[in-house]
Scaffold this motif. Structure first.
Motif, short mmCIF file in Angstrom:
data_model
loop_
_atom_site.label_atom_id
_atom_site.label_comp_id
_atom_site.label_asym_id
_atom_site.label_seq_id
_atom_site.Cartn_x
_atom_site.Cartn_y
_atom_site.Cartn_z
N ASP A 24 0.87 -1.17 0.00
CA ASP A 24 0.00 0.00 0.00
C ASP A 24 0.91 1.22 0.00
OD1 ASP A 24 -1.69 2.11 0.52
OD2 ASP A 24 -2.92 0.99 1.96
N ILE A 25 1.19 1.73 -1.21
CA ILE A 25 2.21 2.77 -1.33
C ILE A 25 1.80 4.04 -0.57
CG2 ILE A 25 1.33 3.62 -3.58
CD1 ILE A 25 5.04 3.51 -2.61
N GLU A 31 3.36 6.74 6.50
CA GLU A 31 4.10 6.32 7.70
C GLU A 31 5.54 6.83 7.66
OE1 GLU A 31 3.46 2.08 7.91
OE2 GLU A 31 1.32 2.41 8.25
N ALA A 32 6.16 6.74 6.48
CA ALA A 32 7.55 7.19 6.36
C ALA A 32 7.69 8.69 6.63
CB ALA A 32 8.08 6.85 4.97
N THR A 33 6.64 9.45 6.30
CA THR A 33 6.72 10.90 6.49
C THR A 33 5.99 11.34 7.76
OG1 THR A 33 4.75 11.14 5.09
CG2 THR A 33 6.89 11.42 4.01
N ALA A 73 -0.28 11.60 -4.85
CA ALA A 73 0.17 12.89 -4.31
C ALA A 73 -0.86 13.44 -3.32
CB ALA A 73 0.44 13.88 -5.44
N ALA A 74 -2.13 13.40 -3.73
CA ALA A 74 -3.20 13.94 -2.88
C ALA A 74 -3.31 13.18 -1.56
CB ALA A 74 -4.53 13.89 -3.64
N ASN A 75 -2.97 11.90 -1.61
CA ASN A 75 -3.09 11.07 -0.40
C ASN A 75 -1.89 11.17 0.53
OD1 ASN A 75 -5.60 10.15 -1.15
ND2 ASN A 75 -4.79 8.35 -2.21
#
Lengths: 167, 195
Positions: A24-25, A31-33, A73-75
């Motif tokens: 789930d990109i 999570e990474a950000t 991008a929006a997500n």
């Protein structure tokens, strides 16, 4: 794809994620950000992988290509964050996430870059060695090889990133 | 002259076409020495750009040597080494004088957008730079003249024509500040340069 991500890691020292190999990109990037990036720069545009529906709609000229990259991008942008679109999109889209952007105060900027006024400054940066863009050149071909050059670049054959033609 | 031409979907052909010529007084001609293929050329290749027709010359990332200049061109002269940006722009309208030259008011009669080299009738009808010769309008504004004492090979500076300033503008226009977390979607040439 992977060879380009490897290149990014090696030359730009960035963290990379292969969207095709990540479950789930959007969630992974959130999570990474830690809740979304301040800025998301979309360098993909309409060439993102199309959904089955988008393939049909694009063929019927109802859709200007894929909206996949923009939706990501929006997500993954944070509230009050900025999406900058450089990748080129088609003219019209259905299912554009208008309200989703509005309710999270996302700023969207886009367009064709006005490059002329940047040339002198960037030339100086190349001359002084601050920037060296040559590492992306993977193919140098004679202009008469253009048909093959387009094919290689389009198919991402031979680990192609950028082709320079010489007349 | 030899040129890369559009021949319908997924078909380009290198053909002998009529030499590019000066048309207006401030035009110039460039003998191309290096020219790159852009990701957006693939949109043409896939037949996604309206206003393309067979034999249209593609390409908007060229550089070369000035071959000839119109009588009103004062900024460059025959023999100068130049990089040609993808923007066609007059240098005098509101947009050009306010650093918005990608939306020049005088470069595209077809539509209320800027004009671009090698990108169909829809974006000004200018022939492209994947050719031996290129006609460049607005010779006093469009070309970037490489300083004569600069000993730098084509490959280092060729991408000033499009993808390097495009990437740079993306970061600049987005207002990225030190400490920001930035996600770059895409890992093509522009994505890599943006990172």
């Amino acid at each position: 794809m992977d060879y380009r991500l490897e290149h990014a890691k090696r030359t730009n020292h960035v963290e990379t994620y292969n969207f095709e190999k990540t479950h789930d990109i959007d969630q992974t990037l959130l999570e990474a950000t830690k809740g979304g990036a301040d800025v998301v720069i979309d360098c993909v545009g309409l060439d993102a992988k199309r959904t089955a529906m988008e393939k049909v709609e694009t063929a019927l000229m109802l859709q200007g290509g894929s909206l996949g990259a923009f939706n990501t991008a929006a997500n993954v942008v944070r509230k009050f964050g900025t999406i900058q679109v450089i990748g080129v999109y088609g003219l019209k889209y259905n299912m554009f996430p208008f309200g989703h952007l509005f309710e999270r105060n996302v700023q969207v900027k886009m367009g064709q870059a006005p490059v002329i006024h940047y040339m002198p400054e960037l030339f100086r940066q190349i001359q002084t060695g601050k920037i060296d863009p040559t590492d992306i050149i993977t193919h140098r071909l004679h202009i008469s090889d253009a048909p093959r050059a387009y094919e290689i670049f389009d198919n991402k054959d031979e680990s192609c990133i950028k082709v320079v033609l010489k007349p | 002259m030899k040129a890369v031409t559009y021949q319908g979907k997924k078909k380009v052909e290198v053909k002998e076409v009529g030499d590019a010529k000066l048309i207006k007084r401030d035009d110039m001609l460039v003998r191309v020495t290096s020219t790159a293929i852009c990701g957006s050329d693939l949109h043409i290749y896939h037949g996604l750009i309206p206003g393309m027709y067979d034999d249209y010359v593609i390409g908007h990332e060229p550089m070369g040597i000035v071959e000839e200049t119109g009588p009103d061109v004062t900024r460059v002269k025959k023999g100068d080494r130049v990089i040609i940006p993808f923007n066609v722009a007059c240098g005098e309208c509101f947009f050009c004088t306010n650093q918005m030259e990608s939306q020049c008011d005088n470069a595209n009669d077809a539509k209320d957008t800027g004009g671009y080299f090698g990108y169909s009738e829809t974006y000004g009808g200018y022939m492209g730079g994947q050719a031996e010769l290129l006609r460049v309008p607005f010779g006093n504004f469009v070309p970037f003249k490489v300083p004569e004492d600069a000993e730098v090979e084509d490959e280092k500076i060729l991408f000033l024509s499009d993808i390097l300033p495009t990437a740079y503008w993306g970061v600049d226009n987005a207002g990225v500040k030190p400490g920001d977390t930035v996600i770059i979607l895409g890992c093509g040439p522009v994505g890599l340069l943006t990172q």
